[in-house]
Design a protein around this motif. Structure first.
Motif, PDB file in Angstrom:
ATOM      1  N   SER A 307       0.851  -1.200   0.000  1.00 13.79           N
ATOM      2  CA  SER A 307       0.000   0.000   0.000  1.00 13.79           C
ATOM      3  C   SER A 307       0.880   1.239   0.000  1.00 13.79           C
ATOM      4  O   SER A 307       2.094   1.163   0.221  1.00 13.79           O
ATOM      5  N   LYS A 308       0.264   2.388  -0.218  1.00 16.08           N
ATOM      6  CA  LYS A 308       1.008   3.649  -0.163  1.00 16.08           C
ATOM      7  C   LYS A 308       1.605   3.846   1.237  1.00 16.08           C
ATOM      8  O   LYS A 308       2.725   4.342   1.384  1.00 16.08           O
ATOM      9  N   ALA A 309       0.875   3.451   2.264  1.00 16.61           N
ATOM     10  CA  ALA A 309       1.353   3.607   3.639  1.00 16.61           C
ATOM     11  C   ALA A 309       2.584   2.734   3.882  1.00 16.61           C
ATOM     12  O   ALA A 309       3.542   3.152   4.549  1.00 16.61           O
ATOM     13  N   ALA A 310       2.588   1.521   3.336  1.00 16.38           N
ATOM     14  CA  ALA A 310       3.727   0.619   3.507  1.00 16.38           C
ATOM     15  C   ALA A 310       4.965   1.187   2.826  1.00 16.38           C
ATOM     16  O   ALA A 310       6.073   1.162   3.387  1.00 16.38           O
ATOM     17  N   LEU A 311       4.768   1.684   1.613  1.00 18.90           N
ATOM     18  CA  LEU A 311       5.905   2.273   0.885  1.00 18.90           C
ATOM     19  C   LEU A 311       6.406   3.538   1.586  1.00 18.90           C
ATOM     20  O   LEU A 311       7.606   3.833   1.575  1.00 18.90           O
ATOM     21  N   ALA A 312       5.503   4.254   2.215  1.00 16.24           N
ATOM     22  CA  ALA A 312       5.903   5.454   2.962  1.00 16.24           C
ATOM     23  C   ALA A 312       6.762   5.070   4.168  1.00 16.24           C
ATOM     24  O   ALA A 312       7.707   5.783   4.525  1.00 16.24           O
ATOM     25  N   ARG A 313       6.449   3.926   4.782  1.00 13.87           N
ATOM     26  CA  ARG A 313       7.267   3.449   5.904  1.00 13.87           C
ATOM     27  C   ARG A 313       8.681   3.093   5.426  1.00 13.87           C
ATOM     28  O   ARG A 313       9.669   3.360   6.114  1.00 13.87           O
ATOM     29  N   VAL A 314       8.763   2.500   4.251  1.00 12.39           N
ATOM     30  CA  VAL A 314      10.080   2.189   3.686  1.00 12.39           C
ATOM     31  C   VAL A 314      10.845   3.481   3.409  1.00 12.39           C
ATOM     32  O   VAL A 314      12.043   3.596   3.699  1.00 12.39           O
ATOM     33  N   ARG A 315      10.142   4.448   2.842  1.00  7.50           N
ATOM     34  CA  ARG A 315      10.775   5.748   2.590  1.00  7.50           C
ATOM     35  C   ARG A 315      11.349   6.332   3.873  1.00  7.50           C
ATOM     36  O   ARG A 315      12.499   6.798   3.909  1.00  7.50           O
ATOM     37  N   ASP A 316      10.563   6.289   4.951  1.00 11.14           N
ATOM     38  CA  ASP A 316      11.036   6.843   6.218  1.00 11.14           C
ATOM     39  C   ASP A 316      12.219   6.050   6.773  1.00 11.14           C
ATOM     40  O   ASP A 316      13.137   6.624   7.383  1.00 11.14           O
ATOM     41  N   ALA A 317      12.211   4.737   6.560  1.00 16.59           N
ATOM     42  CA  ALA A 317      13.324   3.904   7.024  1.00 16.59           C
ATOM     43  C   ALA A 317      14.613   4.262   6.299  1.00 16.59           C
ATOM     44  O   ALA A 317      15.710   4.138   6.852  1.00 16.59           O
TER      45      ALA A 317
END
Length: 391
Positions: A307-317
């Motif tokens: 999801s967009k939220a999951a990819l956003a978590r990767v971005r933040d990582a």
């Protein structure tokens, strides 16, 4: 009793330079060091090539309770003055990065230049000589293994506590307190950061991996190389931020500051959604680091499943990795010591004590600490030069 015009304790960069300047003015100079060779920290610096100064000397690149204290000396004896001295000695050098100047050959060339200058200036060098007592009455009396020396001027250039295997100690700080000077709390600086056992275990597979990273602590940020070690983090960006970090604070790391992880992942998802997330991320990060970032983001499966939220978590990582070190590797590997003799008690133009006439403090022992990249050597040359004009 042997009599001199000035006694200098410490044959490092600052002490040698001060001795040369005073000797050139016709002063009888005694330069004392417990080491068997002068300039040992110069010799081992810069991977053996000595990052002897920086083209971009500026007050904001020095830490002190009074950052402006260093300005007088740095402006009166500049990096360009020292560069000219190196040129005249026939030492070839180059700019490596960010204004950092290194010898093309060996750091021993800088030491040799200074030793030659000491000899020509008539400085009497006492090496392998321990100091057992320093007293002040009618001038300064220094008791050593080579006899008792006396002079109206005493210069303390004993450095800080960093790299104790080279013989570093807190002797200069003890002398400062003996003569009534206040000390700013000292701590290791330009030093690797260490992690808790749990953090180390999590990152053990990354030992040896390096990236160009942005590392921030509070409002201070450095964009340089970063290296994962068996104990935590090192590399230029980490060494730089260590001078600003305090226990309990988080360090925020951007592992790929020149890239946009979200855009990369979106493009890869469109191109090949069946690939694993870490595979797509390895387009911008080392593969081991990509895997670890995805793990921290708690993301599993293929790109197409995210999801967009999951990819956003990767971005933040990738771009906002918050890590709280538990400490540093200490003075054992620290390049310099933060803190030292309080500059309020010193004259910025001459480095002389405001309370004890004839007493001077120069170099690392003073509460002036530069960034990584030749700044601390320039402070040594400049402060040594300033004192050398008046002792």
């Amino acid at each position: 009793m042997q009599r001199f015009d000035v006694i200098i304790l410490g044959a490092g960069a600052a002490g040698m330079f001060c001795a040369i300047e005073a000797g050139r003015r016709g002063r009888r100079v005694a330069l004392i060091d417990h080491a068997r060779a002068p300039g040992e920290k110069i010799r081992i610096s810069g991977g053996g090539r000595c990052n002897f100064t920086n083209l971009d000397i500026a007050p904001e690149k020095f830490l002190s309770q009074n950052p402006r204290f260093a300005l007088s000396a740095l402006r009166r004896y500049t990096q360009h003055d020292f560069i000219e001295r190196v040129r005249q000695a026939g030492i070839a050098f180059h700019e490596k990065t960010l204004g950092q100047l290194f010898c093309d050959g060996s750091s021993r060339q800088i030491v040799s230049m200074l030793v030659t200058d000491l000899q020509q200036a008539g400085v009497q060098l006492y090496l392998g000589t321990a100091v057992s007592d320093v007293s002040h009455g009618d001038g300064f009396t220094v008791t050593t293994g080579a006899g008792t020396l006396h002079a109206p001027h005493l210069v303390v250039a004993t450095g800080g506590k960093s790299i104790p295997k080279m013989g570093a100690s807190g002797f200069g700080y003890q002398l400062a307190e003996q003569f009534g000077h206040r000390l700013v709390e000292t701590r290791p600086a330009l030093v690797p950061l260490t992690f808790s056992t749990g953090q180390v275990e999590e990152m053990k597979p990354l030992a040896g991996v390096s990236v160009h990273a942005s590392v921030a602590c509070g409002k201070t940020r450095f964009l340089e190389g970063m290296l994962f070690t068996h104990r935590g983090l090192s590399g230029p960006s980490i060494l730089q931020i260590s001078s600003y970090w305090r226990e309990g604070q988080a360090v925020v790391v951007d592992l790929a500051p020149e890239s946009d992880a979200l855009s990369v992942l979106a493009d890869e998802k469109h191109r090949n959604g069946r690939q694993a997330v870490h595979t797509a991320l390895s387009k911008m990060l080392p593969e081991k680091l990509a895997r670890q970032a995805v793990q921290r983001a708690q993301v599993q499966g293929n790109l197409a499943d995210q999801s967009k939220a999951a990819l956003a978590r990767v971005r933040d990582a990738v771009h906002q990795w918050h890590v709280v070190p538990v400490g540093t590797e200490g003075y054992r590997t620290a390049e310099v010591t933060l803190g030292g003799v309080d500059t309020k008690g010193l004259d910025a133009k001459t480095m002389e004590s405001r309370s004890v006439r004839g007493l001077f403090f120069i170099g690392e022992v003073v509460d002036v600490t530069g960034w990584l990249g030749g700044y601390n050597f320039q402070w040594a040359w400049s402060s040594g030069w300033a004192a050398g004009q008046v002792v």
